[in-house]
Write a protein that holds these residues in place. Structure first.
Motif, short mmCIF file in Angstrom:
data_model
loop_
_atom_site.label_atom_id
_atom_site.label_comp_id
_atom_site.label_asym_id
_atom_site.label_seq_id
_atom_site.Cartn_x
_atom_site.Cartn_y
_atom_site.Cartn_z
N UNK A 137 1.17 -0.89 0.03
CA UNK A 137 -0.05 -0.02 -0.33
C UNK A 137 1.12 1.25 0.25
N UNK A 138 1.91 1.60 0.80
CA UNK A 138 3.29 2.38 0.98
C UNK A 138 3.75 2.45 -1.23
N UNK A 139 3.74 1.48 -0.75
CA UNK A 139 4.18 2.16 -2.11
C UNK A 139 4.09 2.19 -3.50
N UNK A 140 2.42 1.87 -3.35
CA UNK A 140 1.01 2.00 -4.39
C UNK A 140 0.90 3.63 -4.47
N UNK A 167 -8.68 1.51 -4.14
CA UNK A 167 -9.41 1.81 -2.83
C UNK A 167 -8.91 0.56 -1.94
N UNK A 168 -8.80 -0.66 -1.57
CA UNK A 168 -7.86 -1.33 -0.30
C UNK A 168 -6.29 -1.22 -0.29
N UNK A 169 -5.84 -0.29 -0.74
CA UNK A 169 -4.23 -0.07 -1.12
C UNK A 169 -4.59 1.59 -0.10
N UNK A 170 -5.52 2.18 -0.65
CA UNK A 170 -5.81 3.72 -0.34
C UNK A 170 -5.12 4.65 -1.02
N UNK A 253 7.32 5.03 -16.11
CA UNK A 253 9.24 5.16 -16.32
C UNK A 253 9.39 6.20 -15.14
N UNK A 254 8.36 7.66 -15.34
CA UNK A 254 9.30 7.63 -13.99
C UNK A 254 9.37 7.10 -12.56
N UNK A 255 9.26 5.62 -12.14
CA UNK A 255 9.24 4.82 -11.34
C UNK A 255 10.17 3.93 -11.35
N UNK A 256 10.42 4.14 -12.66
CA UNK A 256 11.62 3.19 -13.11
C UNK A 256 13.07 4.21 -12.60
N UNK A 257 12.73 5.29 -12.88
CA UNK A 257 13.68 5.73 -12.72
C UNK A 257 14.11 6.61 -11.35
N UNK A 258 13.12 6.77 -10.87
CA UNK A 258 12.48 6.86 -9.42
C UNK A 258 14.20 5.54 -8.61
#
Length: 267
Positions: A137-140, A167-170, A253-258
């Motif tokens: 949930x935190x990563x999502x 909804x379940x992951x916040x 792409x932004x997630x991969x770059x981070x």
């Protein structure tokens, strides 16, 4: 000092009762969706298309509103047939109006289902799952926009599942609503555009269907194989699916770059 940490969510029998109530409601909705899904098929809808087109021509604004509300209800109940309804919207209202009505209906229905799932299941499920779900949930939540656009653009994940899981992951409601609206736009207008060009094909199939029914007589009513042969496979082409999938991966792409440390923000 002992006791629960400040701000901790309440748990116990009340939370479990809420969870079981939410699961029961979800099962009831799923059963209704399966039952209604049989009504949203080309064979059930398209043979009556002339009557529907006449009603649209007589009352265009009212018909568009009814279509949008019906689409929202279909999505909120997780009923199969959203793609067919989008194609039907293009056939009835044209690619622009039909696409817009489908887009608004799908987004509204998705938000309603999201709110219901978050209210009934989100808190109790997170409390019971605890540390097993919290990291996911935190990563999502940290990259909610990128992940939501990926899930919406990529035509692999069921629409109802992408309404429930966030909804379940916040995922915040604002992020969910905006990414849903943006993410489903390409496919919605692609299907509506395809539907707007199906008029002659549907008319020809309707004539063939009526001829079959008249020729078969009573056998047709007893189950003779008279089919309205308009397949969505001709619309949902491999090229379209590949294009949408490529857009979905581009959103990551932004997630991969981070993750690689090449872009600022949380890793």
């Amino acid at each position: 000092m002992g006791g629960k940490p400040a701000g901790a969510a309440p748990s116990g029998p009340g939370a479990r009762r809420r969870l079981w109530f939410g699961l029961a409601a979800l099962a009831l909705v799923a059963g209704g969706a399966v039952a209604l899904g049989g009504l949203v098929t080309p064979e059930a809808v398209l043979p009556r298309i002339e009557a529907v087109q006449a009603a649209v021509a007589a009352h265009p604004v009212r018909s568009a509103l009814v279509f949008t509300l019906a689409y929202a209800a279909l999505v909120a109940l997780s009923t199969p047939g959203a793609t067919l309804c989008t194609v039907l919207g293009g056939l009835l209202f044209g690619w622009w109006q039909g696409g817009l009505a489908s887009l608004l209906g799908a987004t509204t229905g998705a938000i309603l289902l999201f709110l219901a799932a978050r209210s009934l299941l989100g808190g109790p499920l997170m409390r019971l799952a605890g540390d097993r779900v919290r990291p996911l949930a935190a990563r999502m939540q940290a990259d909610a926009v990128s992940y939501m656009l990926f899930l919406r653009l990529t035509p692999v994940f069921p629409f109802w599942l992408v309404n429930l899981a966030p909804a379940l992951l916040g995922v915040p409601l604002r992020v969910f609503a905006l990414t849903t609206l943006v993410g489903i736009t390409p496919a919605t207008f692609a299907f509506a555009t395809a539907g707007s060009g199906l008029g002659s094909l549907v008319a020809a199939q309707q004539r063939a269907f009526q001829s079959c029914v008249e020729a078969a007589g009573r056998r047709a009513a007893a189950g003779a194989p008279c089919r309205f042969d308009v397949s969505l496979d001709a619309i949902v082409t491999p090229g379209l699916l590949i294009g949408l999938t490529a857009l979905g991966f581009a959103a990551l792409i932004p997630v991969a770059l981070r993750r690689l440390g090449l872009l600022g923000g949380k890793r």
